[in-house]
Write a protein that holds these residues in place. Structure first.
Motif, PDB file in Angstrom:
ATOM      1  N   VAL A 148       0.843  -1.197   0.000  1.00 59.28           N
ATOM      2  CA  VAL A 148       0.000   0.000   0.000  1.00 59.28           C
ATOM      3  C   VAL A 148       0.882   1.252   0.000  1.00 59.28           C
ATOM      4  O   VAL A 148       0.639   2.209  -0.750  1.00 59.28           O
ATOM      5  N   ARG A 149       1.895   1.240   0.844  1.00 59.98           N
ATOM      6  CA  ARG A 149       2.813   2.384   0.907  1.00 59.98           C
ATOM      7  C   ARG A 149       3.525   2.580  -0.431  1.00 59.98           C
ATOM      8  O   ARG A 149       3.745   3.721  -0.877  1.00 59.98           O
ATOM      9  N   GLN A 150       3.857   1.482  -1.072  1.00 54.15           N
ATOM     10  CA  GLN A 150       4.516   1.569  -2.387  1.00 54.15           C
ATOM     11  C   GLN A 150       3.572   2.158  -3.432  1.00 54.15           C
ATOM     12  O   GLN A 150       3.971   3.030  -4.209  1.00 54.15           O
ATOM     13  N   PHE A 151       2.312   1.715  -3.437  1.00 55.79           N
ATOM     14  CA  PHE A 151       1.330   2.270  -4.372  1.00 55.79           C
ATOM     15  C   PHE A 151       1.118   3.766  -4.113  1.00 55.79           C
ATOM     16  O   PHE A 151       1.024   4.572  -5.050  1.00 55.79           O
ATOM     17  N   ALA A 152       1.013   4.137  -2.846  1.00 55.00           N
ATOM     18  CA  ALA A 152       0.801   5.541  -2.489  1.00 55.00           C
ATOM     19  C   ALA A 152       1.991   6.393  -2.915  1.00 55.00           C
ATOM     20  O   ALA A 152       1.825   7.528  -3.397  1.00 55.00           O
ATOM     21  N   ALA A 153       3.205   5.849  -2.730  1.00 59.29           N
ATOM     22  CA  ALA A 153       4.405   6.588  -3.122  1.00 59.29           C
ATOM     23  C   ALA A 153       4.457   6.782  -4.636  1.00 59.29           C
ATOM     24  O   ALA A 153       4.838   7.857  -5.135  1.00 59.29           O
ATOM     25  N   ASN A 154       4.060   5.771  -5.373  1.00 60.28           N
ATOM     26  CA  ASN A 154       4.034   5.894  -6.836  1.00 60.28           C
ATOM     27  C   ASN A 154       3.006   6.925  -7.283  1.00 60.28           C
ATOM     28  O   ASN A 154       3.241   7.699  -8.220  1.00 60.28           O
ATOM     29  N   CYS A 155       1.845   6.911  -6.605  1.00 59.03           N
ATOM     30  CA  CYS A 155       0.820   7.914  -6.916  1.00 59.03           C
ATOM     31  C   CYS A 155       1.353   9.320  -6.652  1.00 59.03           C
ATOM     32  O   CYS A 155       1.176  10.226  -7.476  1.00 59.03           O
ATOM     33  N   GLU A 156       2.011   9.504  -5.534  1.00 56.16           N
ATOM     34  CA  GLU A 156       2.569  10.817  -5.179  1.00 56.16           C
ATOM     35  C   GLU A 156       3.632  11.250  -6.185  1.00 56.16           C
ATOM     36  O   GLU A 156       3.667  12.399  -6.645  1.00 56.16           O
ATOM     37  N   ARG A 157       4.488  10.319  -6.560  1.00 57.95           N
ATOM     38  CA  ARG A 157       5.577  10.637  -7.483  1.00 57.95           C
ATOM     39  C   ARG A 157       5.041  11.097  -8.838  1.00 57.95           C
ATOM     40  O   ARG A 157       5.529  12.076  -9.413  1.00 57.95           O
ATOM     41  N   LEU A 158       4.018  10.362  -9.317  1.00 61.00           N
ATOM     42  CA  LEU A 158       3.480  10.692 -10.637  1.00 61.00           C
ATOM     43  C   LEU A 158       2.599  11.943 -10.613  1.00 61.00           C
ATOM     44  O   LEU A 158       2.569  12.716 -11.582  1.00 61.00           O
ATOM     45  N   ALA A 159       1.873  12.163  -9.517  1.00 60.83           N
ATOM     46  CA  ALA A 159       0.953  13.306  -9.446  1.00 60.83           C
ATOM     47  C   ALA A 159       1.637  14.592  -9.025  1.00 60.83           C
ATOM     48  O   ALA A 159       1.265  15.683  -9.483  1.00 60.83           O
ATOM     49  N   TRP A 160       2.643  14.488  -8.149  1.00 58.88           N
ATOM     50  CA  TRP A 160       3.263  15.689  -7.590  1.00 58.88           C
ATOM     51  C   TRP A 160       4.741  15.841  -7.949  1.00 58.88           C
ATOM     52  O   TRP A 160       5.398  16.794  -7.505  1.00 58.88           O
ATOM     53  N   GLY A 161       5.236  14.931  -8.772  1.00 63.46           N
ATOM     54  CA  GLY A 161       6.664  14.995  -9.134  1.00 63.46           C
ATOM     55  C   GLY A 161       7.043  16.290  -9.815  1.00 63.46           C
ATOM     56  O   GLY A 161       8.093  16.883  -9.522  1.00 63.46           O
ATOM     57  N   GLN A 162       6.196  16.754 -10.741  1.00 66.23           N
ATOM     58  CA  GLN A 162       6.504  18.016 -11.442  1.00 66.23           C
ATOM     59  C   GLN A 162       6.456  19.203 -10.494  1.00 66.23           C
ATOM     60  O   GLN A 162       7.194  20.177 -10.675  1.00 66.23           O
ATOM     61  N   VAL A 163       5.598  19.162  -9.497  1.00 72.02           N
ATOM     62  CA  VAL A 163       5.530  20.252  -8.521  1.00 72.02           C
ATOM     63  C   VAL A 163       6.808  20.294  -7.715  1.00 72.02           C
ATOM     64  O   VAL A 163       7.403  21.366  -7.512  1.00 72.02           O
ATOM     65  N   PHE A 164       7.233  19.114  -7.245  1.00 72.36           N
ATOM     66  CA  PHE A 164       8.482  19.057  -6.472  1.00 72.36           C
ATOM     67  C   PHE A 164       9.661  19.498  -7.333  1.00 72.36           C
ATOM     68  O   PHE A 164      10.553  20.239  -6.874  1.00 72.36           O
ATOM     69  N   ALA A 165       9.656  19.078  -8.619  1.00 72.80           N
ATOM     70  CA  ALA A 165      10.782  19.384  -9.513  1.00 72.80           C
ATOM     71  C   ALA A 165      10.814  20.849  -9.926  1.00 72.80           C
ATOM     72  O   ALA A 165      11.859  21.360 -10.365  1.00 72.80           O
ATOM     73  N   SER A 166       9.664  21.540  -9.786  1.00 67.05           N
ATOM     74  CA  SER A 166       9.634  22.962 -10.187  1.00 67.05           C
ATOM     75  C   SER A 166      10.428  23.840  -9.241  1.00 67.05           C
ATOM     76  O   SER A 166      10.817  24.950  -9.607  1.00 67.05           O
ATOM     77  N   LEU A 167      10.678  23.356  -8.051  1.00 69.08           N
ATOM     78  CA  LEU A 167      11.462  24.135  -7.078  1.00 69.08           C
ATOM     79  C   LEU A 167      12.926  23.704  -7.139  1.00 69.08           C
ATOM     80  O   LEU A 167      13.226  22.538  -7.362  1.00 69.08           O
ATOM     81  N   PRO A 168      13.833  24.652  -6.937  1.00 72.29           N
ATOM     82  CA  PRO A 168      15.272  24.322  -7.020  1.00 72.29           C
ATOM     83  C   PRO A 168      15.707  23.415  -5.876  1.00 72.29           C
ATOM     84  O   PRO A 168      15.093  23.397  -4.814  1.00 72.29           O
ATOM     85  N   GLU A 169      16.752  22.643  -6.159  1.00 74.13           N
ATOM     86  CA  GLU A 169      17.262  21.742  -5.116  1.00 74.13           C
ATOM     87  C   GLU A 169      17.777  22.537  -3.924  1.00 74.13           C
ATOM     88  O   GLU A 169      17.683  22.090  -2.789  1.00 74.13           O
ATOM     89  N   ASN A 170      18.325  23.727  -4.174  1.00 76.59           N
ATOM     90  CA  ASN A 170      18.804  24.597  -3.104  1.00 76.59           C
ATOM     91  C   ASN A 170      17.921  25.841  -3.086  1.00 76.59           C
ATOM     92  O   ASN A 170      18.203  26.829  -3.765  1.00 76.59           O
ATOM     93  N   PRO A 171      16.847  25.786  -2.329  1.00 73.96           N
ATOM     94  CA  PRO A 171      15.870  26.896  -2.372  1.00 73.96           C
ATOM     95  C   PRO A 171      16.413  28.203  -1.825  1.00 73.96           C
ATOM     96  O   PRO A 171      15.845  29.266  -2.083  1.00 73.96           O
ATOM     97  N   SER A 172      17.497  28.178  -1.072  1.00 75.36           N
ATOM     98  CA  SER A 172      18.039  29.418  -0.501  1.00 75.36           C
ATOM     99  C   SER A 172      19.164  30.008  -1.338  1.00 75.36           C
ATOM    100  O   SER A 172      19.793  30.992  -0.934  1.00 75.36           O
ATOM    101  N   ALA A 173      19.431  29.408  -2.491  1.00 80.99           N
ATOM    102  CA  ALA A 173      20.505  29.913  -3.350  1.00 80.99           C
ATOM    103  C   ALA A 173      20.103  31.253  -3.972  1.00 80.99           C
ATOM    104  O   ALA A 173      18.923  31.518  -4.227  1.00 80.99           O
ATOM    105  N   SER A 174      21.080  32.095  -4.230  1.00 80.82           N
ATOM    106  CA  SER A 174      20.833  33.419  -4.825  1.00 80.82           C
ATOM    107  C   SER A 174      20.704  33.281  -6.335  1.00 80.82           C
ATOM    108  O   SER A 174      21.566  32.688  -6.995  1.00 80.82           O
TER     109      SER A 174
END
Length: 636
Positions: A495-521
């Motif tokens: 169940v946790r694996q299915f939920a993680a896959n759902c999160e990755r596919l649904a919210w992956g682009q949202v997570f990827a839209s932010l920089p890896e170092n959010p405090s960088a200038s």
């Protein structure tokens, strides 16, 4: 030798009188003083017996014809039996001496009169004491007697009158009269059997007591039926018959047949063969009818889902009473009853295994293709798990039935479904294997249904929802003991694996839209682009995920918390850092649409299955309030 003299020479109760008249050794052993003594005693015995027997001869005495000896005067009744016993001994002695005078004829006539009297008394006691000798009263009396003694279930070596006296006030009026009647019947039976009149005694007993059993079976709602009659009934009528039969088995084994066996064993305790023959005659027909009903009902072609549970109820009724069935019908002459009960068990077992196979086939043949809105639990899952949880309540019974059933053939499903190794230390029971297999067949079918979603993230959410529902049903039923903790733990991980896959596919682009170092200038232009990319990806993901539904509160909260942990801190850090950079630019609100608090307010709306029109950040507070009210209604 005439009728009244039958069995005289082989009475096991008085072997000292069974002397062959042709034995010269025995003749020599009878001395003259002994013969004189015996002749004088014999005459006195015959005269005493004659006086007592003729007093109670209904053909010569009006008083005797309308009065019960055992009811009128119990002491005189015992004297009557003693006179008959003494007369029997005298007749043995006359035979052993080869007497040819009129004493033998007179004794024989007296014996016939006495036997008619005792036969009449035997009949009257059985007839007038039906209420006190009903099987329930007899079985209750026996239970109390067993508690007061260490004798066997069906033997009563002590005096009934002594029992009554010892019991005192602890027994009811019914039990009191039941004990008296049973003692009288036993005394009469022993006297008649010893006198060679067992057949007359037994015939009276069979006629009356068989009617008791037949009437009892009828009152319990058990009637003879044919296969054609059963097939013409609707399921409601069959269902009612099965319920009535299950109750009848419990009552008949607790009272009807138990009480009759106890009574028969008590009355004819003097002869094992008579006890066996008598009980067999009175109980066999009713018992065969009772235990033949399941075999008949199991053949019905009714396809109701409830049939499985009614068949299990019938199997349970026989199985739980099997020890009593073997004990009560332990005689060789009643072996046909045990065979009938066993045949019904076999027939019911075969029917249950067939219905389990049909259930598996119904899962595999499910043809529904329309995706469930919001990735919610599929109707096939609801139906199948409700069915399996009800089956789990019959765990011990099904364990016996399934134990010899060949294991399922795994080749009928893809190999990917068997990626979890079994425990080598404790191999699973056939019961666990069968239930795990049925759920596996269901999961395989659900996997096919998941492919009908256009959005792959919805496919994984669908699988997570359905598997979580399955686990919840297992954890809240007897299935948890059948499948075990290892099975639950393994599938919770899925169940946790299915939920993680759902999160990755649904919210992956949202997570990827932010920089890896959010405090960088970074430059204001680059920051603006990141804000715009985040806005579009977040709005798209939120819109899609808002239409999704997660029915399990725990799973829903876990998924929302996981998204919030990955998104909110990173966005907050990026927002706080870059707002200083871009706040001087024109139209900053056009690309910086969301404050961190807005994101926190939007995430709680997820997974309630409500596809709403997208609202602006300025109305997020109102939206959050209304969504809170909506969630409250959903959770209530």
């Amino acid at each position: 030798m005439t009728k009244g003299m039958r069995s005289i020479c082989f009475n096991p109760k008085t072997p000292s009188f069974s002397i062959s008249p042709r034995s010269s050794t025995s003749r020599a052993s009878l001395s003259t003083p002994r013969r004189s003594f015996s002749e004088s005693m014999m005459g006195q015995i015959i005269e005493t017996a004659s006086s007592m027997i003729m007093k109670w001869n209904p053909e010569t005495s009006t008083y005797a014809s309308v009065t019960s000896l055992f009811y009128e005067d119990k002491r005189e009744a015992m004297q009557f039996l003693k006179c008959v016993t003494d007369l029997q001994k005298a007749m043995h002695l006359l035979v052993s001496e080869g007497s040819t005078d009129g004493r033998m004829v007179r004794a024989q006539n007296l014996m016939q009169i006495a036997m008619k009297r005792l036969q009449k008394e035997f009949y009257q006691i059985l007839s007038t004491n039906r209420a006190y000798l009903d099987p329930e009263s007899v079985s209750t009396r026996s239970s109390r007697a067993s508690a007061r003694s260490s004798t066997s279930d069906y033997e009563d070596e002590g005096s009934a009158e002594d029992e009554i006296r010892a019991a005192g006030d602890s027994i009811s009026e019914v039990e009191h009269f039941s004990s008296i009647a049973m003692a009288d019947l036993r005394s009469i039976a022993e006297c008649m059997i010893a006198s060679g009149y067992a057949k007359e005694c037994v015939n009276v007993y069979k006629i009356i007591r068989k009617s008791i059993i037949d009437e009892g079976i009828y009152r319990l709602g058990v009637e003879r039926m044919s296969s054609s009659q059963v097939n013409k009934m609707d399921w409601a009528a069959v269902d009612l018959r099965i319920k009535s039969w299950s109750d009848a088995v419990k009552i008949s084994m607790r009272t009807l047949f138990t009480g009759e066996r106890i009574l028969c064993d008590h009355v004819f305790a003097v002869s094992d063969s008579i006890r066996e023959s008598c009980f067999s005659e009175i109980s066999r027909e009713g018992a065969i009818l009772l235990f033949g009903i399941p075999e008949l009902l199991a053949k019905t072609k009714k396809s109701s889902t409830e049939k499985m549970f009614r068949v299990l109820d019938m199997y349970t009724a026989i199985s739980e009473n099997w020890v009593e069935i073997e004990s009560i019908f332990s005689f060789e002459l009643t072996s046909i009853v045990r065979s009938q009960a066993l045949n019904s068990l076999v027939r019911l077992s075969d029917s249950i295994l067939t219905m389990l196979s049909d259930f598996e086939s119904s899962i595999q043949k499910d043809s529904s293709r329309t995706p469930v809105p919001g990735g919610d639990v599929h109707p096939l899952t609801l139906h199948s798990m409700n069915y399996l949880t009800l089956l789990g309540d019959y765990g011990s019974i099904l364990s016996d039935i399934i134990s010899d059933w060949p294991p399922p053939v795994k080749s009928s499903l893809p190999k990917s479904y068997f990626d979890s190794p079994d425990s080598d230390d404790t191999p699973a029971s056939p019961m666990s294997v069968r239930f795990a297999w049925l759920i596996l067949v269901l999961l395989c079918k659900l996997d096919g249904r998941a492919k009908h979603y256009k959005d792959v993230s919805h496919s994984y959410l669908f699988l997570a929802n359905n598997l979580q529902y399955i686990i919840s049903k297992v954890q809240t039923s007897n299935l948890q003991y059948i499948l075990g903790e290892e099975w639950i733990t393994k599938h919770e991980a899925k169940v946790r694996q299915f939920a993680a896959n759902c999160e990755r596919l649904a919210w992956g682009q949202v997570f990827a839209s932010l920089p890896e170092n959010p405090s960088a200038s970074i430059s204001p232009e680059e920051a603006g682009k990141i804000f715009k990319l985040f806005n579009s990806s977040f709005e798209a993901a939120h819109r899609k995920q808002s239409s999704c539904f997660v029915s399990d509160p725990k799973l829903r909260d876990e998924m929302k918390v996981s998204i919030a942990r990955k998104l909110t801190p990173v966005y907050r850090e990026f927002y706080n850092k870059q707002m200083v950079t871009v706040e001087g630019q024109r139209n900053v609100r056009l690309f910086v649409r969301y404050a961190p608090e807005d994101i926190e307010n939007y995430l709680p709306d997820l997974f309630f299955g409500t596809s709403e029109t997208w609202s602006s950040p300025s109305s997020s507070t109102t939206s959050s309030s209304s969504s809170h009210q909506r969630r409250s209604r959903l959770s209530s």
